[in-house]
Design an enzyme around this catalytic site. Structure first.
Site, PDB file in Angstrom:
ATOM      1  N   GLY A  78       0.846  -1.192   0.000  1.00 37.65           N
ATOM      2  CA  GLY A  78       0.000   0.000   0.000  1.00 37.65           C
ATOM      3  C   GLY A  78       0.877   1.236   0.000  1.00 37.65           C
ATOM      4  O   GLY A  78       2.062   1.168   0.370  1.00 37.65           O
ATOM      5  N   GLN A  92       3.312   9.901   1.377  1.00 38.86           N
ATOM      6  CA  GLN A  92       4.601   9.207   1.476  1.00 38.86           C
ATOM      7  C   GLN A  92       5.543   9.591   0.331  1.00 38.86           C
ATOM      8  O   GLN A  92       6.746   9.365   0.421  1.00 38.86           O
ATOM      9  CB  GLN A  92       4.406   7.680   1.514  1.00 38.86           C
ATOM     10  N   CYS A 131       6.027  -0.305   7.485  1.00 38.62           N
ATOM     11  CA  CYS A 131       5.679   0.908   6.737  1.00 38.62           C
ATOM     12  C   CYS A 131       6.887   1.333   5.919  1.00 38.62           C
ATOM     13  O   CYS A 131       8.001   1.366   6.437  1.00 38.62           O
ATOM     14  CB  CYS A 131       5.282   2.030   7.700  1.00 38.62           C
ATOM     15  N   LEU A 132       6.645   1.656   4.652  1.00 39.27           N
ATOM     16  CA  LEU A 132       7.752   2.085   3.787  1.00 39.27           C
ATOM     17  C   LEU A 132       8.383   3.375   4.304  1.00 39.27           C
ATOM     18  O   LEU A 132       9.527   3.661   3.970  1.00 39.27           O
ATOM     19  CB  LEU A 132       7.254   2.258   2.348  1.00 39.27           C
ATOM     20  N   HIS A 169      -4.293   1.511   7.965  1.00 39.41           N
ATOM     21  CA  HIS A 169      -2.907   2.003   8.013  1.00 39.41           C
ATOM     22  C   HIS A 169      -2.735   3.171   7.029  1.00 39.41           C
ATOM     23  O   HIS A 169      -2.161   4.202   7.375  1.00 39.41           O
ATOM     24  CB  HIS A 169      -1.964   0.833   7.668  1.00 39.41           C
ATOM     25  N   GLU A 170      -3.274   3.003   5.806  1.00 41.20           N
ATOM     26  CA  GLU A 170      -3.134   4.056   4.792  1.00 41.20           C
ATOM     27  C   GLU A 170      -3.954   5.292   5.152  1.00 41.20           C
ATOM     28  O   GLU A 170      -3.501   6.421   4.962  1.00 41.20           O
ATOM     29  CB  GLU A 170      -3.556   3.541   3.408  1.00 41.20           C
ATOM     30  N   HIS A 223      -2.174   7.504   7.424  1.00 47.03           N
ATOM     31  CA  HIS A 223      -1.213   8.397   6.757  1.00 47.03           C
ATOM     32  C   HIS A 223      -1.892   9.700   6.331  1.00 47.03           C
ATOM     33  O   HIS A 223      -1.285  10.773   6.399  1.00 47.03           O
ATOM     34  CB  HIS A 223      -0.621   7.734   5.512  1.00 47.03           C
TER      35      HIS A 223
HETATM   36  O1  GNR Z   1       4.026  -2.641   2.571  1.00 46.76           O
HETATM   37  C1  GNR Z   1       3.382  -2.497   3.616  1.00 46.76           C
HETATM   38  N1  GNR Z   1       3.052  -3.586   4.359  1.00 46.76           N
HETATM   39  C2  GNR Z   1       2.177  -3.538   5.426  1.00 46.76           C
HETATM   40  C3  GNR Z   1       2.121  -4.641   6.265  1.00 46.76           C
HETATM   41  C4  GNR Z   1       1.251  -4.675   7.324  1.00 46.76           C
HETATM   42  C5  GNR Z   1       0.410  -3.603   7.549  1.00 46.76           C
HETATM   43  C6  GNR Z   1       0.459  -2.487   6.729  1.00 46.76           C
HETATM   44  C7  GNR Z   1       1.329  -2.459   5.664  1.00 46.76           C
HETATM   45  S1  GNR Z   1       1.363  -1.077   4.608  1.00 46.76           S
HETATM   46  C8  GNR Z   1       3.007  -1.126   4.059  1.00 46.76           C
HETATM   47  C9  GNR Z   1       3.255  -0.070   3.008  1.00 46.76           C
HETATM   48  C10 GNR Z   1       3.071   1.298   3.619  1.00 46.76           C
HETATM   49  O2  GNR Z   1       3.869   1.840   4.316  1.00 46.76           O
HETATM   50  N2  GNR Z   1       1.937   1.890   3.374  1.00 46.76           N
HETATM   51  O3  GNR Z   1       1.678   3.090   3.930  1.00 46.76           O
HETATM   52 NI    NI Z   2       2.793   3.134   5.765  1.00 48.25          NI
END
Ligand code: GNR
Ligand code: NI
Length: 174
Positions: free
Chosen positions: A46, A51, A94-95, A136-137, A140
């Site tokens: 995601g 980001q 998270c990236l 999670h997104e 952000h």
């Molecule tokens: O790549 C991602 N893996 C992930 C694993 C578990 C819960 C959420 C994520 S999102 C993350 C990519 C990211 O940072 N998205 O904002």
């Molecule tokens: Ni993230």
């Protein structure tokens, strides 16, 4: 399409609150294409526009497994219509917080309303990894990172390590 740089914590831009999109047009679709390419290259499942430094309410996602065919999803101006009382715990990454993984508990299921790649309004019931990832997104978009759901102690340890990693990167640029 182009791969953009992903911003990593700590960075004040990751705390910005993203603005709703007025219109899903070709320029926005180009942004979504770049986001998807950036996410695939990372690789991640995601990515929120902030980001890559764009404070718009735009999310891309692909939860297909490695040997499945790609299944890109696009969420513009997402709204949470409902969340379950029941929680589910996933080990999140998270990236923008490279190399850290921690358990986070969130509502196990949710319903979201959003605009798709064509600008059509849609609603989706989410569970499992989709429910975790969309929340999670959407965090952000509010300037919230998964580490903000952890204890103060864990968060401060992670932030110290992230600062240290950034400093050593400055000394030896890629
Ligand atoms: O790549 C991602 N893996 C992930 C694993 C578990 C819960 C959420 C994520 S999102 C993350 C990519 C990211 O940072 N998205 O904002
Ligand atoms: Ni993230």
């Amino acid at each position: 399409m182009a791969i953009r740089d992903i911003i990593t914590a700590p960075d004040p831009r990751l705390k910005e609150v993203s603005k709703p999109v007025d219109k899903v047009d070709d320029a926005l679709r180009r942004l979504m294409d770049d986001m998807l390419e950036t996410m695939y290259a990372a690789p991640g499942i995601g990515l929120a526009a902030i980001q890559i430094g764009v404070p718009k309410q735009v999310i891309v996602m692909d939860l297909a497994g490695e040997d499945e065919k790609p299944a890109p999803r696009y969420f513009v101006n997402p709204e949470l219509l409902w969340v379950s009382d029941e929680l589910a715990t996933y080990e999140e990454g998270c990236l923008s917080v490279p190399e850290f993984y921690e358990d986070v508990a969130r509502p196990a299921r949710c319903r979201v309303r959003y605009l798709d790649y064509q600008g059509e309004i849609r609603e989706q019931d989410c569970e499992g990894l989709l429910a975790t990832c969309i929340q999670h997104e959407m965090d952000h978009l509010k300037g919230v990172l998964f580490i903000d759901h952890l204890s103060k102690l864990k968060r401060s340890i992670m932030l110290k390590k992230l600062v240290k990693a950034k400093k050593s990167q400055e000394k030896e640029p890629a």
